[in-house]
Design a protein around this motif. Structure first.
Motif, PDB file in Angstrom:
ATOM      1  N   UNK A 264     -25.792 -54.147-112.591  1.00  0.00           N
ATOM      2  CA  UNK A 264     -27.092 -54.087-111.521  1.00  0.00           C
ATOM      3  C   UNK A 264     -28.196 -54.403-112.315  1.00  0.00           C
ATOM      4  N   UNK A 265     -28.324 -54.747-113.752  1.00  0.00           N
ATOM      5  CA  UNK A 265     -29.578 -54.900-114.320  1.00  0.00           C
ATOM      6  C   UNK A 265     -29.409 -56.336-114.700  1.00  0.00           C
ATOM      7  N   UNK A 266     -28.650 -57.295-114.354  1.00  0.00           N
ATOM      8  CA  UNK A 266     -28.759 -58.626-114.619  1.00  0.00           C
ATOM      9  C   UNK A 266     -28.801 -59.381-113.255  1.00  0.00           C
ATOM     10  N   UNK A 267     -29.265 -60.669-113.649  1.00  0.00           N
ATOM     11  CA  UNK A 267     -29.101 -61.620-112.314  1.00  0.00           C
ATOM     12  C   UNK A 267     -27.734 -62.084-111.880  1.00  0.00           C
ATOM     13  N   UNK A 268     -27.604 -62.452-110.759  1.00  0.00           N
ATOM     14  CA  UNK A 268     -28.463 -62.119-109.487  1.00  0.00           C
ATOM     15  C   UNK A 268     -28.511 -60.885-108.812  1.00  0.00           C
ATOM     16  N   UNK A 269     -27.689 -59.942-109.467  1.00  0.00           N
ATOM     17  CA  UNK A 269     -27.711 -58.694-108.910  1.00  0.00           C
ATOM     18  C   UNK A 269     -29.014 -57.850-108.848  1.00  0.00           C
ATOM     19  N   UNK A 270     -29.751 -58.049-109.706  1.00  0.00           N
ATOM     20  CA  UNK A 270     -31.003 -57.235-109.920  1.00  0.00           C
ATOM     21  C   UNK A 270     -31.978 -57.550-108.961  1.00  0.00           C
ATOM     22  N   UNK A 271     -31.889 -58.807-108.321  1.00  0.00           N
ATOM     23  CA  UNK A 271     -32.864 -59.195-107.107  1.00  0.00           C
ATOM     24  C   UNK A 271     -32.105 -59.360-105.864  1.00  0.00           C
ATOM     25  N   UNK A 272     -30.723 -58.944-105.810  1.00  0.00           N
ATOM     26  CA  UNK A 272     -30.364 -59.224-104.676  1.00  0.00           C
ATOM     27  C   UNK A 272     -30.679 -58.382-103.589  1.00  0.00           C
ATOM     28  N   UNK A 273     -30.204 -58.823-102.337  1.00  0.00           N
ATOM     29  CA  UNK A 273     -30.549 -58.023-101.152  1.00  0.00           C
ATOM     30  C   UNK A 273     -29.579 -56.770-100.993  1.00  0.00           C
ATOM     31  N   UNK A 274     -28.383 -57.003-101.236  1.00  0.00           N
ATOM     32  CA  UNK A 274     -27.453 -56.242-101.161  1.00  0.00           C
ATOM     33  C   UNK A 274     -26.294 -56.331-101.900  1.00  0.00           C
ATOM     34  N   UNK A 275     -25.684 -55.434-102.610  1.00  0.00           N
ATOM     35  CA  UNK A 275     -24.476 -55.504-103.541  1.00  0.00           C
ATOM     36  C   UNK A 275     -23.238 -54.515-103.250  1.00  0.00           C
ATOM     37  N   UNK A 276     -22.388 -55.133-102.518  1.00  0.00           N
ATOM     38  CA  UNK A 276     -21.227 -53.978-102.213  1.00  0.00           C
ATOM     39  C   UNK A 276     -20.251 -53.810-103.281  1.00  0.00           C
ATOM     40  N   UNK A 277     -19.980 -52.617-103.623  1.00  0.00           N
ATOM     41  CA  UNK A 277     -19.191 -52.119-104.661  1.00  0.00           C
ATOM     42  C   UNK A 277     -17.971 -51.621-104.026  1.00  0.00           C
ATOM     43  N   UNK A 278     -16.880 -52.307-104.181  1.00  0.00           N
ATOM     44  CA  UNK A 278     -15.308 -51.725-103.675  1.00  0.00           C
ATOM     45  C   UNK A 278     -14.763 -51.189-104.775  1.00  0.00           C
ATOM     46  N   UNK A 279     -14.563 -49.873-104.610  1.00  0.00           N
ATOM     47  CA  UNK A 279     -13.882 -48.761-105.445  1.00  0.00           C
ATOM     48  C   UNK A 279     -12.572 -48.329-104.855  1.00  0.00           C
ATOM     49  N   UNK A 280     -11.746 -47.764-105.724  1.00  0.00           N
ATOM     50  CA  UNK A 280     -10.861 -46.646-105.075  1.00  0.00           C
ATOM     51  C   UNK A 280     -11.235 -45.308-105.143  1.00  0.00           C
ATOM     52  N   UNK A 281     -10.262 -44.506-104.750  1.00  0.00           N
ATOM     53  CA  UNK A 281     -10.822 -43.046-104.736  1.00  0.00           C
ATOM     54  C   UNK A 281     -10.564 -42.232-105.958  1.00  0.00           C
ATOM     55  N   UNK A 282     -10.748 -42.938-107.279  1.00  0.00           N
ATOM     56  CA  UNK A 282     -10.596 -42.250-108.370  1.00  0.00           C
ATOM     57  C   UNK A 282     -11.734 -41.308-108.490  1.00  0.00           C
ATOM     58  N   UNK A 283     -11.604 -40.608-109.710  1.00  0.00           N
ATOM     59  CA  UNK A 283     -12.529 -39.181-109.833  1.00  0.00           C
ATOM     60  C   UNK A 283     -13.757 -39.725-110.160  1.00  0.00           C
ATOM     61  N   UNK A 284     -14.018 -40.936-110.594  1.00  0.00           N
ATOM     62  CA  UNK A 284     -15.213 -41.434-111.233  1.00  0.00           C
ATOM     63  C   UNK A 284     -16.133 -41.771-110.042  1.00  0.00           C
ATOM     64  N   UNK A 285     -15.655 -42.038-108.861  1.00  0.00           N
ATOM     65  CA  UNK A 285     -16.242 -42.715-107.693  1.00  0.00           C
ATOM     66  C   UNK A 285     -15.786 -42.161-106.315  1.00  0.00           C
TER      67      UNK A 285
END
Length: 349
Positions: A264-285
């Motif tokens: 998220x701290x690098x481009x193009x994500x830092x200046x993106x309007x939306x960033x969707x994170x697809x993750x499973x149901x592991x304990x970290x997320x």
């Protein structure tokens, strides 16, 4: 003077028959067996005996008798090969279908103490069940091969248990198709597929791995010393084909948060309007808590969970399978630093 006939089947040809037989013997595309039969008939029509014809053409006298008789009975049609129905079938189509149906049932349903059928066991059970009187394992295997039925093989799977499976899967698949809540994603919207590959071991082989050679596969020593294990976290930009990875001593909230920060701290994500994170149901997320943490730390990020026991919907798993096959198998590293260097170099590669 021609010799008197010694066969009861006297051959007399009309001009059309003689012309057809002679044309058959001269035609370069005629099959040899048909040419030989035509020559036998022509010789017989000229008055030659069966013995003389056999000696002239290098065949048994019974062969001459056969084709003389066949022509006498059916004329030109008699020179063609007769229908060969072959051996009558031993088993009926119904019996074949019953054996195939038996192969598609579990042995336990028939009181047989087996986990899977083999061709030999199916043959025995077919006899026990009264489907056939006797049958060989090779016959059963041939029947099953015709329909690609392999009851001796199995694969593991997980039945989707989440009541909201369809809805959650729909959201993930929509994102892959660049759609969210019925609206197309914009140029400044991005989809990230992220997960962790745990317990990548550093196995130091007791003898060096030998490269492949002439008529020899790569040789990897069976014995090894353990050098510890680490986790590899990766985020795949689904539509741009970019992978961002990092190695951590273990998985957890903090390591995953560092992966998110790395992206998220690098481009193009830092200046993106939306960033969707697809993750499973592991304990970290897992759960709503992970959504709240992500929103608080990165307001433009949105966590989208795959359905329960459906991490195969997460496309980063494809990348992890490539890593497993091309980077860490066979596992032959000096230490954890060697593992990390290989993973980071492959990430760049």
């Amino acid at each position: 003077m021609p010799m008197p006939p010694t066969s009861p089947y006297v051959i007399a040809l009309d001009p059309d028959e003689r012309g057809a037989l002679q044309a058959l013997t001269r035609r370069p595309t005629s099959a040899y067996r048909l040419v030989l039969r035509a020559r036998i008939v022509l010789a017989a029509a000229d008055g030659a005996t069966n013995t003389a014809i056999a000696a002239r053409h290098g065949v048994h006298v019974d062969t001459v008798r056969k084709w003389r008789r066949r022509f006498w009975q059916r004329r030109l049609e008699g020179l063609a090969d007769a229908d060969r129905p072959g051996r009558p079938p031993v088993f009926t189509p119904v019996q074949q279908a019953q054996v195939k149906a038996l192969a598609c049932e579990l042995p336990a349903d028939h009181g047989v103490p087996l986990s899977r059928w083999s061709a030999a066991e199916l043959a025995g059970e077919a006899v026990t069940a009264g489907i056939v009187a006797e049958i060989s394992a090779s016959t059963v295997a041939r029947w099953l091969a015709a329909d690609v039925i392999k009851p001796w093989q199995h694969r593991s799977w997980i039945f989707p248990r989440g009541p909201d499976f369809a809805a959650k899967a729909h959201r993930v698949l929509d994102l892959y198709a660049r759609t969210w809540q019925g609206q197309a994603l914009g140029a400044d919207d991005f989809v990230i597929s992220a997960d962790e590959k745990t317990s990548i071991q550093a196995r130091c082989r007791c003898h060096p791995t030998l490269p492949p050679g002439r008529s020899r596969l790569m040789r990897v020593e069976h014995e090894y010393d353990r050098g510890g294990a680490l986790a590899y976290l990766a985020a795949l930009d689904v539509h741009r084909g970019k992978v961002y990875g990092r190695c951590e001593p273990t998985t957890g909230l903090a390591p995953f948060a560092r992966l998110v920060e790395q992206v998220m701290t690098r481009e193009p994500y830092a200046s993106a309007r939306r960033v969707f994170w697809i993750v499973d149901n592991g304990s970290s997320h897992r759960g709503q808590a992970s959504i709240d943490r992500m929103t608080a730390a990165w307001p433009t990020a949105t966590v989208v969970h795959t359905p329960l026991h459906a991490s195969w919907l997460n496309q980063v798993e494809i990348y992890f399978s490539i890593v497993q096959r091309k980077v860490v198998t066979p596992n032959d590293f000096y230490d954890l630093a060697d593992v990390a260097n290989r993973l980071e170099a492959f990430n760049d590669h």
